[in-house]
Write an enzyme that holds these catalytic residues in place. Structure first.
Site, PDB file in Angstrom:
ATOM      1  N   GLY A 202       0.801  -1.215   0.000  1.00 10.66           N
ATOM      2  CA  GLY A 202       0.000   0.000   0.000  1.00 10.66           C
ATOM      3  C   GLY A 202       0.834   1.266   0.000  1.00 10.66           C
ATOM      4  N   SER A 203       0.320   2.257   0.696  1.00  9.85           N
ATOM      5  CA  SER A 203       0.919   3.599   0.632  1.00  9.85           C
ATOM      6  C   SER A 203       2.287   3.709   1.286  1.00  9.85           C
ATOM      7  CB  SER A 203      -0.029   4.626   1.257  1.00  9.85           C
ATOM      8  OG  SER A 203      -1.195   4.753   0.482  1.00  9.85           O
ATOM      9  N   THR A 204       2.738   2.667   1.990  1.00 10.07           N
ATOM     10  CA  THR A 204       4.119   2.725   2.482  1.00 10.07           C
ATOM     11  C   THR A 204       5.100   2.833   1.318  1.00 10.07           C
ATOM     12  OG1 THR A 204       4.250   0.298   2.548  1.00 10.07           O
ATOM     13  CG2 THR A 204       3.597   1.418   4.585  1.00 10.07           C
TER      14      THR A 204
END
Length: 570
Positions: free
Chosen positions: A291-293
């Site tokens: 995801g957004s990591t």
């Protein structure tokens, strides 16, 4: 003619009778003595035969039975944490065997044994005891109480052999790190298997691995921090009704893994459920879209390319449409965003446009350089290989920029994140002790120190003003990045099943440790609120930092301003 005296005649007759009687007495005594001698001879012969047999038996050894040897080669070295606390050790235990030829009553023997070992299978045990084998195992690794109770049964033909059993004082605390041994005390998973692969198995085969000849194996794990991490993950499972949770703590300066846990786990002292699918070590043996990591790496890539700086801005006012797909923001601002705003608001549109500045080939090359596309090399054998598109196209680069399209392990995500904040040095992870000097020798510079300083600034800014605010731990200058990824179900992204992650570093002014937390399919903590990463994975990371920082030697600092400050890397 003389007349005979009748009395004299009687006397003669009497005398004659007496003589006759005496003769008969002498003949009967001879026969009696003969019979007596015969009886004595028989008795002496019988006792002689018995004596001879006893002598023969005394000079004859016991029948050869294929009993197992005492197995000194089964010894294993103790496993210690970085502070010398025992994580795994050998203990002596008794194993029950039988010599079937000496069992008098098989049915009675099994019935008696079942009073102590109620789970002993009758049919299989009967087949063993009814065989002509000289030796059969009945039960390995008994407790002292079980051994005493079986001895009290007094069943002939049973015996005990002393063996080595692996004991883990912490139970499930570090199960996925330590791994397992089999019934013969041979490593089959985790660090236990690593130890065997380093030569222990060969030493055992040669009979050179005794309990007094093996040095303990010291790990980089801090058992105190390990307990805290697992405890917080266990609480998160219950609080967020998740199917799984996992995390790790890494020393950003050495690459040492200080703690790692994945729940559900198992107890290596009784690993009956260790092979169940949900007991997977998700930190190193599971691959996930993070995801957004991944926006952390896209931002670092763009800044390090020199084509983007912190003052650059990108239009995120409209969704991005490409190839029939629409790229949108979860909570869009619908305006032009600067790079720091793209980071703290976690804009998919802005991040995708930064990736396009670098280009498809440059994007893949950067992810490969920071180790996110290749299988890690660590001591644990349980390591998964990341997945990526067979052919990268523009659409792939755009979706991968915000964490969809590439699946990697949480551990290597944390390792790559450490390189983003420690001055740009990618350090291979290890579960063994390593000094900073040793780390510098093997480190690879993947981004510039100046870019790393900018990432630290963005990390701190995100905890101050962005989605990572619930990870704050006063005094420890925490920074981080959230990631909420939709899970793929039946080939499509699901709207209600998420894989949440949070990558934290502390203290961000001079990072010592990186903490990665992932929560699989979390539910809202209470009705009416969401279940994004900032609401679950971030607070778990903050709790871990608050509880472990002092243990790890990080001193809190309450005297300086905790606001994000952009400084040059020294």
């Amino acid at each position: 003619m003389s007349v005979l005296n009748p009395f004299r005649l009687r006397a003669r007759r009497d005398n004659g009778a007496s003589s006759s009687i005496k003769v008969k007495a002498r003949g009967g005594g001879a026969r009696s003595r003969g019979r007596l001698m015969l009886a004595m001879g028989v008795v002496f012969a019988v006792y002689g035969a018995i004596g001879a047999r006893l002598v023969q038996l005394g000079m004859t050894g016991e029948p050869v039975v294929n009993l197992p040897q005492s197995r000194p080669t089964a010894s294993r070295p103790d496993i210690l944490d970085r502070n010398g606390l025992v994580m795994a050790t050998d203990i002596k235990t008794a194993s029950l065997f039988a010599e079937p030829r000496r069992i008098v009553d098989i049915d009675e023997a099994i019935e008696k044994l079942q009073t102590v070992l109620p789970d002993l299978d009758y049919d299989s045990t009967y087949r063993k005891l009814n065989s002509q084998a000289g030796f059969v195992w009945l039960r390995r690794q008994l407790s002292p109480r079980q051994q005493a109770d079986i001895l009290a049964l007094g069943i002939p033909g049973l015996g005990f052999r002393t063996e080595k059993r692996r004991f883990y004082p912490g139970g499930p605390t570090a199960s996925h790190i330590l791994g397992l041994v089999n019934i013969d005390n041979q490593g089959i998973a985790g660090i236990e298997k690593y130890i065997d692969d380093q030569g222990l198995a060969d030493l055992q085969a040669l009979g050179l691995a005794g309990p007094d000849t093996l040095e303990p194996v010291r790990l980089s794990i801090d058992l105190r921090a390990q307990h805290v991490l697992r405890d917080e993950l266990e609480a998160a499972l219950e609080r967020y009704h998740a199917v799984a949770a996992a995390g790790t703590i890494i020393n950003a300066r050495t690459g040492e893994v200080v703690a790692m846990a994945s729940l559900p786990d198992y107890d290596p002292n009784n690993p009956f459920n260790a092979l169940e699918k949900d007991r997977l070590n998700r930190v190193s043996a599971g691959v996930f879209e993070m995801g957004s990591t991944f926006k952390l790496f896209t931002t670092a890539m763009a800044l390090d390319s020199g084509k983007v700086n912190l003052n650059s801005s990108f239009d995120a006012s409209k969704p991005l449409r490409i190839g029939g797909f629409t790229i949108n923001d979860f909570h869009g601002k619908r305006r032009v965003l600067t790079v720091p705003e793209i980071f703290i608001y976690s804009s998919n549109i802005g991040t995708a446009k930064m990736a396009e500045v670098v280009g498809v080939e440059g994007h893949r090359a950067f992810l490969k350089k920071v180790g996110l596309l290749d299988r890690m090399k660590i001591e644990l054998p349980e390591v998964a290989t990341p997945t990526e598109p067979k052919e990268w196209k523009r659409l792939h680069s755009i979706t991968i920029s915000y964490g969809h399209g590439v699946a990697t392990t949480p551990l290597q995500t944390a390792v790559a994140a450490a390189a983003m904040v420690n001055g740009g040095k990618l350090i291979p992870p290890t579960f063994l002790p390593r000094t900073e000097e040793e780390a510098r020798e093997i480190a690879q510079q993947v981004i510039s120190p100046e870019t790393s300083a900018k990432i630290r600034y963005l990390f701190r800014l995100n905890v101050e003003k962005g989605s990572g605010s619930r990870a704050e731990a006063p005094g420890y200058f925490v920074g981080g990045k959230t990631g909420t990824a939709e899970k793929v179900v039946n080939g499509r992204y699901s709207n209600n099943k998420r894989f949440n992650a949070f990558i934290a570093a502390f203290p961000t002014n001079d990072p010592e440790y990186v903490v990665a937390i992932v929560i699989d399919e979390p539910q809202p903590e209470r009705p009416g609120i969401g279940a994004t990463s900032g609401l679950n994975a971030a607070p778990v990371a903050g709790n871990v930092i608050r509880r472990t920082a002092a243990m790890l030697g990080v001193k809190p600092d309450f005297g300086q301003e905790n606001s994000a400050v952009l400084v040059s890397y020294q």
